[in-house]
Scaffold this motif. Sequence first.
Motif, mmCIF file in Angstrom:
data_model
loop_
_atom_site.group_PDB
_atom_site.id
_atom_site.type_symbol
_atom_site.label_atom_id
_atom_site.label_comp_id
_atom_site.label_asym_id
_atom_site.label_seq_id
_atom_site.Cartn_x
_atom_site.Cartn_y
_atom_site.Cartn_z
ATOM 1 N N ASP A 291 0.827 -1.223 0.000
ATOM 2 C CA ASP A 291 0.000 0.000 0.000
ATOM 3 C C ASP A 291 0.857 1.267 0.000
ATOM 4 O OD1 ASP A 291 -2.188 -1.583 0.039
ATOM 5 O OD2 ASP A 291 -2.812 -1.109 2.101
ATOM 6 N N ILE B 139 2.413 6.325 -2.643
ATOM 7 C CA ILE B 139 3.152 6.962 -3.732
ATOM 8 C C ILE B 139 2.301 7.022 -5.001
ATOM 9 C CG2 ILE B 139 5.151 6.476 -5.260
ATOM 10 C CD1 ILE B 139 6.756 5.905 -2.704
ATOM 11 N N TYR C 155 17.205 4.923 -9.981
ATOM 12 C CA TYR C 155 17.696 5.273 -8.645
ATOM 13 C C TYR C 155 18.457 4.074 -8.108
ATOM 14 C CZ TYR C 155 14.352 9.112 -8.957
ATOM 15 O OH TYR C 155 13.665 10.239 -9.361
ATOM 16 N N SER D 1 11.212 2.783 -5.978
ATOM 17 C CA SER D 1 9.827 2.479 -6.384
ATOM 18 C C SER D 1 9.296 3.494 -7.393
ATOM 19 C CB SER D 1 8.919 2.462 -5.158
ATOM 20 O OG SER D 1 9.005 3.716 -4.507
ATOM 21 N N LYS E 276 12.519 14.056 -0.005
ATOM 22 C CA LYS E 276 11.541 14.899 0.706
ATOM 23 C C LYS E 276 11.767 16.376 0.359
ATOM 24 C CE LYS E 276 9.300 11.848 3.093
ATOM 25 N NZ LYS E 276 9.771 10.870 4.020
ATOM 26 N N SER F 126 13.109 17.480 -2.386
ATOM 27 C CA SER F 126 12.728 17.736 -3.781
ATOM 28 C C SER F 126 11.220 17.952 -3.893
ATOM 29 C CB SER F 126 13.198 16.615 -4.718
ATOM 30 O OG SER F 126 12.425 15.451 -4.545
ATOM 31 N N ALA F 127 10.447 17.219 -3.097
ATOM 32 C CA ALA F 127 8.995 17.411 -3.137
ATOM 33 C C ALA F 127 8.636 18.805 -2.598
ATOM 34 C CB ALA F 127 8.306 16.323 -2.325
ATOM 35 N N HIS G 66 3.857 17.795 -13.584
ATOM 36 C CA HIS G 66 5.001 16.889 -13.711
ATOM 37 C C HIS G 66 4.773 15.727 -12.746
ATOM 38 C CE1 HIS G 66 8.822 15.046 -13.653
ATOM 39 N NE2 HIS G 66 9.177 15.518 -12.470
ATOM 40 N N LYS H 128 1.108 10.431 -6.851
ATOM 41 C CA LYS H 128 0.682 11.123 -5.632
ATOM 42 C C LYS H 128 1.169 12.574 -5.622
ATOM 43 C CE LYS H 128 -1.198 10.806 -1.448
ATOM 44 N NZ LYS H 128 -0.639 9.972 -0.391
ATOM 45 N N MET H 129 2.296 12.825 -6.332
ATOM 46 C CA MET H 129 2.861 14.178 -6.360
ATOM 47 C C MET H 129 1.882 15.171 -6.982
ATOM 48 S SD MET H 129 5.699 15.549 -5.292
ATOM 49 C CE MET H 129 5.413 17.291 -5.033
ATOM 50 N N LYS I 183 -0.630 16.188 -4.400
ATOM 51 C CA LYS I 183 -0.050 17.172 -3.467
ATOM 52 C C LYS I 183 0.046 18.540 -4.146
ATOM 53 C CE LYS I 183 3.023 13.786 -1.253
ATOM 54 N NZ LYS I 183 3.170 13.821 0.171
#
Length: 389
Positions: free
Chosen positions: A31, A37, A142, A150, A198, A200-201, A232, A237-238, A241
Amino acid sequence: MQIGIDRIHFATASQAFDLKDLAEARSVDPDKYTIGIGQDKMSMAGEDEDIVTLGANAALPIVEGHEGSIDALLFATESSVDQSKSAGVHVHELLGLNSRCRVVELKHACYSGTAALQMAVGMVARNPKQSVLVIASDIARYELESPGESTQGCGAVAMLVKANPSILAIEPDSGLHTQDVMDFWRPNYSDTAMVDGKYSAKVYLDSLKHAWLHFQEVSGMVISDIQHFCYHLPFTKMAEKAHARLLKVNKTDHPKIESLKATLQYNRIVGNSYTASLYIGFCSLLDNAKEDLANQRVGFFSYGSGCVAEFFSGLIQPGYKERLLTESHQNALSARRTIDYPEYLALYKTQHHSDGQDFESRPMTQGQFRFSGIKDHKRLYERNESSEG
Ligand code: COA
């Protein structure tokens, strides 16, 4: 005169790795990936797939029959295969484009696809007879067992920029934000990105606010002037946000976060594709929106770590649907071969060639072009004889 995207098509790798299998291997609750994510699968490049073959596969259906009329090819990437030669020149050869063509590679993290698109618009504004092919192509990599693992993936998008476009007219105003920060970078000696995830977000969200405020100032638009938002997408999930932040900055709750759903469908199963991800999100909106999008305005937020960010808008053109390549996108996604964890690890290890040795790739791709290997330090490409297309 309107200028913008006349055709758009994306391509991805022929293998897919399920994040539930990664979760099992990493002893993580699945999850976290699928909900926290917002990713279900990552596309994984085969031995004979790279940014060149992905880019050429993306471009083929939109240039076929028009090879002689492409005046420039702008190739955006942050996973370059050479420090000097543009990956675009390999694509130019594979596609059989006219030699009277300007070709260059552009870089700034995930942002350079947008730089290429805006430069293409500028070139067409200067000479409306021109057709400019923009390709954004990347393999997101990565370190194994890092938090970014992920959010890997790969893909390429190709866009034909022309006067009087059939799909999207790009409007003239942009909101910009540039700031020298170290949230994500890849030194020449490393084959994976270094990232403070974190941070970068956080910089992404702050840049969205600054770029949006600038956009509002120069365009005079307010949030209700825009019907759809494409962000982008390092992971889906980005976008949620980002949209929540944009709503907060504008002290509104409309359009709702749920309205992003159509833009996220493809990226959820492709993973991050850096420069291409915003535009694969746009393909997802065009292909998967239930309503007719004609005459609706789309707001685009492009972010490249380091960082450069841009907010711009475009108007979807009447008749756009007849020009889409939805079936090609959906067939390619569903034809991907699912790989298991050992194969994921094996492919991860053969993706990067840093020892200078000759290399012959095993046939894997279902695309029209393949990277056949390296001989005498030269990368070799060929048409894929076993492809059905
Ligand atoms: N069920 C549901 N959600 C869960 C969960 C579970 N069992 N376990 C964790 N989550 C949620 C967390 O609450 C978090 O949500 P939030 O961000 O809304 O708070 C999310 O899943 C991620 O968990 P987190 O512990 O923050 O993950 P992480 O630190 O291991 O990695 C990134 C997350 C984004 C930092 C990492 O993937 C990364 O570095 N990515 C690359 C960089 C990047 O893409 N940057 C974006 C800007 S360009």
